[in-house]
Design a protein around this motif. Structure first.
Motif, short mmCIF file in Angstrom:
data_model
loop_
_atom_site.label_atom_id
_atom_site.label_comp_id
_atom_site.label_asym_id
_atom_site.label_seq_id
_atom_site.Cartn_x
_atom_site.Cartn_y
_atom_site.Cartn_z
N HIS A 1 0.76 -1.13 -0.11
CA HIS A 1 -0.01 0.04 0.06
C HIS A 1 0.74 1.03 0.04
CE1 HIS A 1 -2.96 2.99 1.26
NE2 HIS A 1 -2.33 3.29 2.09
N HIS B 1 1.20 4.52 1.26
CA HIS B 1 0.34 5.52 2.10
C HIS B 1 0.69 6.73 2.11
CE1 HIS B 1 -0.93 5.75 6.52
NE2 HIS B 1 -0.46 7.00 6.21
N TRP C 1 5.35 6.51 2.20
CA TRP C 1 5.83 5.33 2.39
C TRP C 1 5.01 4.14 2.12
CZ3 TRP C 1 4.58 2.02 7.30
CH2 TRP C 1 3.53 2.56 8.07
N HIS D 1 3.89 0.12 2.68
CA HIS D 1 3.89 -1.25 3.58
C HIS D 1 2.84 -2.16 3.09
CE1 HIS D 1 0.01 0.15 5.43
NE2 HIS D 1 0.62 1.49 5.54
N HIS E 1 -0.43 -4.52 2.96
CA HIS E 1 -1.81 -4.30 3.55
C HIS E 1 -2.35 -5.74 3.72
CE1 HIS E 1 -4.78 -1.85 5.37
NE2 HIS E 1 -4.33 -0.84 4.93
N HIS F 1 -6.75 7.13 9.28
CA HIS F 1 -6.12 7.27 7.96
C HIS F 1 -7.25 6.62 6.75
CE1 HIS F 1 -3.44 6.53 4.65
NE2 HIS F 1 -3.81 5.42 4.68
N HIS G 1 -7.53 6.51 2.97
CA HIS G 1 -6.84 6.01 1.77
C HIS G 1 -7.20 7.06 0.72
CE1 HIS G 1 -5.46 1.65 2.61
NE2 HIS G 1 -5.52 2.46 3.87
N MET H 1 -10.17 2.28 2.02
CA MET H 1 -10.27 2.29 3.49
C MET H 1 -10.13 3.46 4.01
SD MET H 1 -7.88 -0.95 4.54
CE MET H 1 -8.73 -2.14 5.86
N HIS I 1 -9.34 3.74 8.25
CA HIS I 1 -9.32 3.04 9.28
C HIS I 1 -8.30 3.52 10.51
CE1 HIS I 1 -5.39 1.21 8.34
NE2 HIS I 1 -5.62 1.73 6.94
N HIS J 1 -4.86 3.57 11.99
CA HIS J 1 -3.41 3.09 11.83
C HIS J 1 -2.62 2.76 12.95
CE1 HIS J 1 -0.21 2.40 8.98
NE2 HIS J 1 -0.88 3.08 8.08
CU1 C2O Z 1 -0.86 3.03 5.83
CU2 C2O Z 1 -4.67 1.34 5.25
O1 C2O Z 1 -2.68 1.91 5.81
#
Ligand code: C2O
Ligand code: CU
Length: 475
Positions: free
Chosen positions: A130, A132, A170, A172, A174, A392, A394, A439, A441, A443
């Motif tokens: 993902h 971010h 960044w 990461h 998911h 967070h 998206h 999303m 959500h 974090h």
């Molecule tokens: Cu950094 Cu749904 O995430």
């Protein structure tokens, strides 16, 4: 008669309680595999309905970058579960990207098309990436079960997106993210402006590996060379589950950017810390020599300087910098949502407990926020759950309008990761300009795994992916 009632009534009451509990237990069970489109209930935020959630329309898989355009930046990343050594020698049992954690820094110039081929070497749960804070097309968002299937061991999946905004971001995983991210499946993405900046930029990615606080993988402190008097842009990234208070010894600082958005008119700060939200980023301009403290680790810029005293107050971003146009009118909103976070007893997938609630509901019976492309959206995030939540969304940045009724008066504060403390209320606004299923959500990733997850859905967009299918488990 009286006597019989005396016996029957408690029995009936007990039965009602048992049935009621049984019903909420039964209702809480999450099916083996499901589409987020069938999750919870539609929340139109006072806007029109164009027929509700259905399974026809534009598939998220078609929301991609121009397939005819060649990539400017090409990166191959391999995710692996292994035991590895941090640069400072400590052994970690976790995940690497191309043999290290944090993984390689991906660099692009704004406007470039970035293409990343992700190969899963051996992660049996599968992996994704993902991006971010980057407003990628929805198909590239990397959420297992929502925008793609988790990438199985031995398989490769390619992401393509235009890095349209200069800033600090960044990447990461998911997929089973509460475990994979904590244990290292992450790295930085730096997008630099087209015009070359006079400031050298350095990274300070903070992450705790098995209880050891690190900066750029270095336990304790990392050091970057700088001439005395040289100004440096320090890109701070908080990849952990809790906010970190950052402060600087030996130099005043200016907060140049938050979450990839430059602040307008940032002034010098000496006596305050900066709160970097979990998942959030902050770019500081410091003058060497300086020591930037990030929780239990630090970045030394130039020669080390004695550690000063930690400021007791925190810079208030509501009033930092000077105003600038937002580019839209948040008072003319098409939808107004509320995202009220609480905590209540109930069942989460059949497990009794005290669980996070969204607008009074427990996962998966949570709101699906529905918008149409081009709309102005306002959201009031409030938190009465007893814990802080770094929220967070998206695919979008929202601008902060107010906190606890106090209006923003400084630079526009655009954010993708907002620390909402218990008892706090944030009003935010954004333009729905990136169609998809996104999303929204917490974090603090274990909280997400405990159900603090909702979605923002554009009318007419559908996803063919299913959570639970192909092992997809985004949280
Ligand atoms: Cu950094 Cu749904 O995430
Ligand atoms: Cu949380």
């Amino acid at each position: 008669m009286r006597d019989r009632l005396r016996v029957v009534l408690p029995v009936v009451a007990a039965l009602a309680i048992v049935l009621g509990l049984g019903w909420s237990w039964w209702q809480s069970l999450v099916p083996g595999s499901y589409s987020v489109m069938d999750m919870g209930y539609e929340d139109l935020g006072g806007g029109p309905s164009m027929g509700g959630m259905h399974h026809e329309g534009v598939s998220v898989t078609s929301l991609v970058a121009d397939p005819a355009r060649a990539a400017d930046v090409r990166v191959a990343l391999t995710a692996r579960k292994e035991s590895f050594r941090l640069p400072t020698g400590e052994q970690v049992d976790g995940y690497t990207v191309n043999g290290t954690s944090p993984g390689p820094v991906i660099r692009a110039v704004e406007g470039q098309l970035v293409e990343v081929a992700l190969t899963n070497a051996n992660v049996t749960d599968g992996v994704t990436l993902h991006w971010h804070g980057v407003e990628v097309p929805n198909a590239e968002d990397g959420v297992a079960g929502v925008t793609q299937d988790a990438v199985a061991p031995g398989k490769t999946y390619t992401y393509r997106f235009v890095a349209s905004r200069a800033g600090t971001f960044w990447y990461h995983s998911h997929q089973v993210s509460h475990t994979q991210v904590r244990r290292g499946l992450l790295g930085a993405l730096v997008v630099t402006p087209r015009a070359r900046s006079p400031l050298r930029d350095v990274l300070a990615l903070s992450h705790v590996y098995g209880g050891k606080a690190t900066v750029n993988g270095h336990v304790g402190a990392d050091e970057v060379p700088a001439r005395p008097g040289e100004k440096v842009r320090v890109r701070l990234l908080n990849t952990d589950n809790a906010a970190v208070r950052v402060w600087v010894s030996g130099s005043a600082y200016r907060l140049l950017a938050v979450d990839g958005y430059d602040l307008h008119g940032p002034t010098a700060v000496t006596d305050r810390a900066v709160l970097v939200t979990a998942g959030g980023r902050a770019d500081l301009e410091v003058t060497a020599p300086a020591r930037v403290e990030l929780g239990a680790a630090a970045l030394v810029v130039g020669t080390d300087v004695p550690k000063g005293t930690q400021p007791t107050s925190t810079l208030d971003l509501l009033a930092y910098g000077t105003p600038a146009p937002l580019g839209f009118d948040p008072d003319d909103a098409d939808r107004r949502f509320r995202y009220s976070i609480g905590r209540r007893p109930g069942f989460l997938d059949g497990k009794p407990g005290l669980w996070w609630s969204i607008n009074g509901h427990l996962f998966p019976d949570v709101p699906m926020f529905v918008v149409a492309e081009g709309e102005v959206v306002r959201m009031t995030i409030s938190n009465h759950s007893g814990a802080a939540h770094p929220m967070h969304l998206h695919g979008h940045h929202a601008v902060v309008l107010s906190r606890d009724g106090e209006r923003a008066t400084g630079s526009p504060w655009w954010s993708d990761s907002i620390e909402v403390g218990s008892g706090q209320t944030y009003e935010i606004a954004f333009v729905a300009d990136n169609p998809g299923v996104w999303m929204d959500h917490c974090h603090n990733l274990p909280h997400a795994a405990q159900g603090l997850v909702a979605h923002l859905m554009y009318e007419g967009v559908t996803t063919p992916f299913r959570i639970g299918h192909e092992g997809n488990e985004p949280e």
